[in-house]
Write an enzyme that holds these catalytic residues in place. Structure first.
Site: not given
Length: 149
Positions: A107-109
């Site tokens: 997960f990465h924003l």
């Protein structure tokens, strides 16, 4: 971490960055997330907010970590606007799953500063959807919400 999660984390570049086993230009870190410059930025200043714990997508993220990652993303957007980079806008983007253009399965924003004429676009030809179909879709989502509470 489960055996499957441990296996998935092995070879994960973001896990290596979090563990300081791979190089990154770190902007911010705390006990939950690490924020660093994207190696292949859309524009100068493109940041990634990454949880320390290996999770693949949004659904795998617990509520507290999710809320914190988005809060840190907000903080980074404010910092970008106040920096000498002088961005004129911000895109906050989540690519969750391969069909949604996720390429690193941790997960990465993305927090992407935008500049007039920077050449990056998000354009889709989205036709208007009939109200009956919108209502049907809304009901399907309401049913899913009720089943996850």
């Amino acid at each position: 971490m489960t055996q499957d999660a441990t296996s998935a984390a092995q070879g994960c570049i973001f896990c290596a960055i979090v563990a300081r086993q791979a190089e990154a230009s770190v902007v911010y870190e705390d006990e939950t997330v690490v924020v660093f410059m994207d190696l292949n930025p859309v524009t100068p200043g493109h940041l990634l907010v990454v949880p320390r714990e290996h999770v693949v997508g949004l659904e795998d993220l617990d509520g507290a970590t999710s809320a914190h990652a988005w809060s840190v993303g907000h903080h980074m957007a404010r910092a970008l606007r106040r920096s000498t980079m002088r961005c004129e806008g911000i895109n906050v983007l989540l690519c969750d799953g391969e069909v949604a253009f996720q390429t690193v399965f941790h997960f990465h924003l993305h927090v992407i500063p935008r500049y007039a004429g920077d050449g990056w676009t998000l354009k889709a030809d989205s036709p208007e959807r009939k109200r009956s179909l919108l209502n049907r879709d809304a009901q399907a989502i309401k049913d899913a919400i009720a089943s996850t509470d």
